[in-house]
Design a protein around this motif. Structure first.
Motif, PDB file in Angstrom:
ATOM      1  N   THR A   1     -63.731 135.316  27.056  1.00 29.36           N
ATOM      2  CA  THR A   1     -64.786 135.111  27.727  1.00 29.36           C
ATOM      3  C   THR A   1     -65.539 133.911  27.772  1.00 29.36           C
ATOM      4  OG1 THR A   1     -65.796 137.103  26.231  1.00 29.36           O
ATOM      5  CG2 THR A   1     -66.924 136.051  26.966  1.00 29.36           C
ATOM      6  N   ASN A   2     -65.829 132.366  26.748  1.00 27.02           N
ATOM      7  CA  ASN A   2     -66.463 131.190  26.873  1.00 27.02           C
ATOM      8  C   ASN A   2     -65.284 130.810  27.656  1.00 27.02           C
ATOM      9  OD1 ASN A   2     -68.351 130.734  24.665  1.00 27.02           O
ATOM     10  ND2 ASN A   2     -66.616 132.438  23.891  1.00 27.02           N
ATOM     11  N   LEU A   3     -63.611 130.775  28.342  1.00 28.68           N
ATOM     12  CA  LEU A   3     -63.224 129.909  29.177  1.00 28.68           C
ATOM     13  C   LEU A   3     -63.497 130.529  30.475  1.00 28.68           C
ATOM     14  CD1 LEU A   3     -60.714 128.442  29.498  1.00 28.68           C
ATOM     15  CD2 LEU A   3     -59.355 130.585  29.177  1.00 28.68           C
ATOM     16  N   ALA A   4     -63.863 131.805  30.144  1.00 29.64           N
ATOM     17  CA  ALA A   4     -64.172 132.188  31.655  1.00 29.64           C
ATOM     18  C   ALA A   4     -65.302 131.627  32.121  1.00 29.64           C
ATOM     19  CB  ALA A   4     -64.793 133.736  32.348  1.00 29.64           C
ATOM     20  N   ILE A   5     -66.152 131.307  31.353  1.00 27.59           N
ATOM     21  CA  ILE A   5     -67.838 130.851  31.301  1.00 27.59           C
ATOM     22  C   ILE A   5     -67.341 129.113  32.193  1.00 27.59           C
ATOM     23  CG2 ILE A   5     -69.306 130.520  30.366  1.00 27.59           C
ATOM     24  CD1 ILE A   5     -69.457 132.905  28.721  1.00 27.59           C
ATOM     25  N   SER A   6     -66.250 128.840  31.311  1.00 26.73           N
ATOM     26  CA  SER A   6     -66.890 127.307  31.489  1.00 26.73           C
ATOM     27  C   SER A   6     -66.304 127.090  32.391  1.00 26.73           C
ATOM     28  CB  SER A   6     -65.792 126.398  29.999  1.00 26.73           C
ATOM     29  OG  SER A   6     -64.532 127.010  30.409  1.00 26.73           O
ATOM     30  N   ARG A   7     -65.128 127.630  33.413  1.00 28.13           N
ATOM     31  CA  ARG A   7     -65.246 127.649  34.387  1.00 28.13           C
ATOM     32  C   ARG A   7     -65.712 127.322  35.276  1.00 28.13           C
ATOM     33  NH1 ARG A   7     -58.264 129.613  32.686  1.00 28.13           N
ATOM     34  NH2 ARG A   7     -58.216 127.316  32.219  1.00 28.13           N
ATOM     35  N   ILE A   8     -66.441 128.599  35.630  1.00 28.97           N
ATOM     36  CA  ILE A   8     -67.763 129.179  36.125  1.00 28.97           C
ATOM     37  C   ILE A   8     -67.627 127.919  36.748  1.00 28.97           C
ATOM     38  CG2 ILE A   8     -68.965 130.942  36.817  1.00 28.97           C
ATOM     39  CD1 ILE A   8     -67.625 133.032  35.732  1.00 28.97           C
ATOM     40  N   VAL A   9     -68.951 127.951  35.621  1.00 28.17           N
ATOM     41  CA  VAL A   9     -69.679 126.166  35.234  1.00 28.17           C
ATOM     42  C   VAL A   9     -69.092 125.244  36.272  1.00 28.17           C
ATOM     43  CG1 VAL A   9     -70.671 124.862  34.003  1.00 28.17           C
ATOM     44  CG2 VAL A   9     -70.629 126.871  33.611  1.00 28.17           C
ATOM     45  N   LEU A  10     -67.943 124.986  36.007  1.00 28.98           N
ATOM     46  CA  LEU A  10     -66.674 123.757  36.512  1.00 28.98           C
ATOM     47  C   LEU A  10     -67.102 124.372  37.830  1.00 28.98           C
ATOM     48  CD1 LEU A  10     -65.253 120.989  36.213  1.00 28.98           C
ATOM     49  CD2 LEU A  10     -63.441 123.279  35.293  1.00 28.98           C
ATOM     50  N   LEU A  11     -66.250 125.921  38.467  1.00 32.63           N
ATOM     51  CA  LEU A  11     -66.265 125.452  39.972  1.00 32.63           C
ATOM     52  C   LEU A  11     -67.753 125.735  40.515  1.00 32.63           C
ATOM     53  CD1 LEU A  11     -64.002 129.277  39.412  1.00 32.63           C
ATOM     54  CD2 LEU A  11     -63.481 126.685  40.430  1.00 32.63           C
ATOM     55  N   TRP A  12     -69.439 126.223  40.005  1.00 28.95           N
ATOM     56  CA  TRP A  12     -70.005 125.759  40.473  1.00 28.95           C
ATOM     57  C   TRP A  12     -70.212 124.247  40.382  1.00 28.95           C
ATOM     58  CZ3 TRP A  12     -73.851 127.844  43.182  1.00 28.95           C
ATOM     59  CH2 TRP A  12     -73.595 129.234  43.453  1.00 28.95           C
ATOM     60  N   ILE A  13     -69.893 123.079  39.824  1.00 25.11           N
ATOM     61  CA  ILE A  13     -69.969 121.748  39.267  1.00 25.11           C
ATOM     62  C   ILE A  13     -69.433 121.139  41.022  1.00 25.11           C
ATOM     63  CG2 ILE A  13     -69.310 119.592  38.181  1.00 25.11           C
ATOM     64  CD1 ILE A  13     -70.246 121.259  36.325  1.00 25.11           C
ATOM     65  N   ILE A  14     -67.983 121.506  40.908  1.00 25.89           N
ATOM     66  CA  ILE A  14     -67.051 120.664  41.813  1.00 25.89           C
ATOM     67  C   ILE A  14     -67.590 121.657  43.453  1.00 25.89           C
ATOM     68  CG2 ILE A  14     -64.651 121.350  42.489  1.00 25.89           C
ATOM     69  CD1 ILE A  14     -63.827 121.928  39.602  1.00 25.89           C
ATOM     70  N   PHE A  15     -67.936 122.581  43.536  1.00 29.53           N
ATOM     71  CA  PHE A  15     -68.621 123.276  45.079  1.00 29.53           C
ATOM     72  C   PHE A  15     -69.678 122.466  45.085  1.00 29.53           C
ATOM     73  CE2 PHE A  15     -70.993 125.861  47.169  1.00 29.53           C
ATOM     74  CZ  PHE A  15     -70.698 126.245  48.081  1.00 29.53           C
TER      75      PHE A  15
ATOM     76  N   PHE B   1     -67.554 117.391  30.059  1.00 30.01           N
ATOM     77  CA  PHE B   1     -67.851 118.763  28.859  1.00 30.01           C
ATOM     78  C   PHE B   1     -67.373 119.877  29.723  1.00 30.01           C
ATOM     79  CE2 PHE B   1     -70.719 121.499  27.043  1.00 30.01           C
ATOM     80  CZ  PHE B   1     -69.705 121.552  25.534  1.00 30.01           C
ATOM     81  N   THR B   2     -67.486 119.837  30.733  1.00 31.19           N
ATOM     82  CA  THR B   2     -66.704 121.916  31.118  1.00 31.19           C
ATOM     83  C   THR B   2     -65.495 121.626  31.684  1.00 31.19           C
ATOM     84  OG1 THR B   2     -67.341 121.076  33.831  1.00 31.19           O
ATOM     85  CG2 THR B   2     -68.941 122.209  31.954  1.00 31.19           C
ATOM     86  N   SER B   3     -65.160 120.486  32.064  1.00 32.85           N
ATOM     87  CA  SER B   3     -63.505 120.724  32.024  1.00 32.85           C
ATOM     88  C   SER B   3     -63.071 120.582  30.983  1.00 32.85           C
ATOM     89  CB  SER B   3     -63.153 119.329  32.773  1.00 32.85           C
ATOM     90  OG  SER B   3     -63.407 118.129  32.290  1.00 32.85           O
ATOM     91  N   GLN B   4     -63.527 119.385  29.604  1.00 34.77           N
ATOM     92  CA  GLN B   4     -62.437 119.329  28.604  1.00 34.77           C
ATOM     93  C   GLN B   4     -62.522 120.181  27.573  1.00 34.77           C
ATOM     94  OE1 GLN B   4     -60.893 116.822  26.137  1.00 34.77           O
ATOM     95  NE2 GLN B   4     -60.819 116.270  28.289  1.00 34.77           N
TER      96      GLN B   4
ATOM     97  N   LEU C   1     -64.478 121.371  20.454  1.00 31.70           N
ATOM     98  CA  LEU C   1     -66.382 121.386  20.911  1.00 31.70           C
ATOM     99  C   LEU C   1     -66.682 119.751  20.598  1.00 31.70           C
ATOM    100  CD1 LEU C   1     -69.094 123.046  22.095  1.00 31.70           C
ATOM    101  CD2 LEU C   1     -69.658 123.018  19.221  1.00 31.70           C
ATOM    102  N   LEU C   2     -66.001 119.396  19.222  1.00 32.69           N
ATOM    103  CA  LEU C   2     -66.208 117.708  18.763  1.00 32.69           C
ATOM    104  C   LEU C   2     -65.874 116.790  19.592  1.00 32.69           C
ATOM    105  CD1 LEU C   2     -66.159 118.053  14.911  1.00 32.69           C
ATOM    106  CD2 LEU C   2     -68.606 117.811  16.326  1.00 32.69           C
ATOM    107  N   LEU C   3     -65.109 117.108  20.739  1.00 30.75           N
ATOM    108  CA  LEU C   3     -63.993 116.521  21.513  1.00 30.75           C
ATOM    109  C   LEU C   3     -64.290 116.389  22.830  1.00 30.75           C
ATOM    110  CD1 LEU C   3     -60.577 117.036  19.914  1.00 30.75           C
ATOM    111  CD2 LEU C   3     -61.576 114.506  19.774  1.00 30.75           C
ATOM    112  N   SER C   4     -64.564 117.559  22.710  1.00 31.75           N
ATOM    113  CA  SER C   4     -65.220 117.555  24.337  1.00 31.75           C
ATOM    114  C   SER C   4     -66.786 116.535  24.502  1.00 31.75           C
ATOM    115  CB  SER C   4     -65.507 118.958  24.807  1.00 31.75           C
ATOM    116  OG  SER C   4     -64.259 119.857  24.740  1.00 31.75           O
ATOM    117  N   CYS C   5     -67.547 116.862  23.232  1.00 32.31           N
ATOM    118  CA  CYS C   5     -68.764 116.181  22.936  1.00 32.31           C
ATOM    119  C   CYS C   5     -68.479 114.956  23.287  1.00 32.31           C
ATOM    120  CB  CYS C   5     -69.948 116.404  21.708  1.00 32.31           C
ATOM    121  SG  CYS C   5     -70.468 118.316  22.000  1.00 32.31           S
ATOM    122  N   ALA C   6     -68.002 114.744  21.880  1.00 35.67           N
ATOM    123  CA  ALA C   6     -67.133 112.696  22.050  1.00 35.67           C
ATOM    124  C   ALA C   6     -66.760 111.988  23.363  1.00 35.67           C
ATOM    125  CB  ALA C   6     -66.138 112.929  21.129  1.00 35.67           C
ATOM    126  N   SER C   7     -65.836 112.985  24.567  1.00 34.93           N
ATOM    127  CA  SER C   7     -65.278 112.592  25.634  1.00 34.93           C
ATOM    128  C   SER C   7     -66.337 112.772  26.457  1.00 34.93           C
ATOM    129  CB  SER C   7     -64.603 113.618  26.576  1.00 34.93           C
ATOM    130  OG  SER C   7     -65.002 114.964  26.792  1.00 34.93           O
TER     131      SER C   7
END
Length: 316
Positions: free
Chosen positions: A49-63, A91-94, A138-144
């Motif tokens: 579920t969280n994977l799908a949500i993060s990728r939808i956000v990522l798709l919108w950013i790229i678009f 953040f969303t890609s990581q 989550l911590l590594l995504s924030c760190a990146s």
């Protein structure tokens, strides 16, 4: 008037955007409805579920980024827009890459059978182990994302120098430093790639040992454990392949400034980037029997009709 390359880029961008949202939206809706009906959610369903949500956000950013590049190039390169896009994109890609990696670890710990005490300890505490990996992800995504601060500082310096039109030796040094930080930023994707490789290696090793034992006992290797191993291996290999494409796109972004046509290079990079969240969503759907059955049941009868199962619950 758009050029031919820009027109092709827009067509591919829209197609991948629609397909990616359909695939990830399907994952989120099916698992969400199952969660709503049963009033509980498994760790696998939570990750998906969280994977799908993060990728939808990522798709919108790229678009949005691609749309601005075609129709409002100056807006795209303004400081505020650049910072917003870079932060959300990073953040969303990581996070999406780490969530997919956690999914591979979950497959590995659920399916692989080894008698080593350490592995048995991990297997008995699979939920706790994966939860800790999720927190670390989550911590590594924030760190990146936080690591972008140095890039933004140098970008502001370069923008200030660029407005004066005076490209001094200091400007060249800062530009080289910015390019180096941009390239090193790609190394954040190396840990999840290594973890996925280790998970794949363990699955392959476990499958080999399992088949050898079955042959020694004169039993057919076409059992449920073998099928589960093969399905998990296919999903992990597919993920690694699309992740490699994802990494290639970041390399293209990093080197675009040194290429003759930087804009074309960025357009190619964005199309390749969109392949990752789009393709992997359909790989997950086709790799899960219940998800695939639900998808086929939703298709028109010309493609084949299946009666939906009694109660959907998606699990590896």
């Amino acid at each position: 008037m758009l050029e031919f390359s820009e027109g092709m880029f827009l067509v591919l961008l829209v197609i991948l955007f629609i397909l990616g949202n359909l695939g990830n939206g399907f994952l989120g809706l099916v698992i969400g409805s199952s969660w709503f009906k049963s009033k509980k959610i498994s760790l696998y369903d939570f990750i998906i579920t969280n994977l799908a949500i993060s990728r939808i956000v990522l798709l919108w950013i790229i678009f949005v980024d691609g749309f601005l590049m075609l129709f409002s190039y100056e807006t795209r390169h303004s400081r505020t827009v650049t910072i917003i896009i870079d932060i959300t994109w990073t953040f969303t890609s990581q996070l999406s890459v780490w969530l997919a990696t956690c999914l591979g670890v979950l497959y590995c710990l659920k399916i692989v059978n080894f008698s080593h005490p350490t592995f048995l300890w991990l297997k008995w505490r699979v939920s706790r182990v994966v939860v800790w990996i999720l927190l670390g992800a989550l911590l590594l995504s924030c760190a990146s994302t936080i690591s972008l601060i140095n890039e933004f500082k140098i970008y502001n310096v370069l923008s200030g120098i660029g407005t004066t039109g005076n490209e001094t030796e200091h400007f060249k040094e800062k530009q080289s430093e910015y390019d180096l930080l941009h390239v090193l930023g790609n190394l954040w994707h190396l840990p999840p790639f290594v973890v996925s490789l280790v998970s794949l290696f363990l699955l392959l090793l476990s499958l080999g040992r399992h088949r050898w034992k079955m042959q020694q006992n004169g039993i057919s290797s076409r059992d449920q454990s073998t099928k589960a191993h093969k399905r998990a291996i296919i999903i992990l290999i597919s993920f690694l392949l699309v992740l490699m494409l994802f990494l290639v796109s970041f390399i293209i972004f990093s080197l675009s400034r040194f290429l003759p046509d930087a804009k074309l290079a960025v357009m190619v990079g964005e199309v390749i980037t969109m392949l990752y969240p789009t393709l992997h969503s359909f790989i997950l759907i086709l790799g899960n029997h219940k998800l695939k059955q639900t998808l086929v049941a939703m298709l028109p009868c010309e493609f084949g009709c299946l009666k939906p199962g009694s109660k959907e619950h998606v699990s590896p």
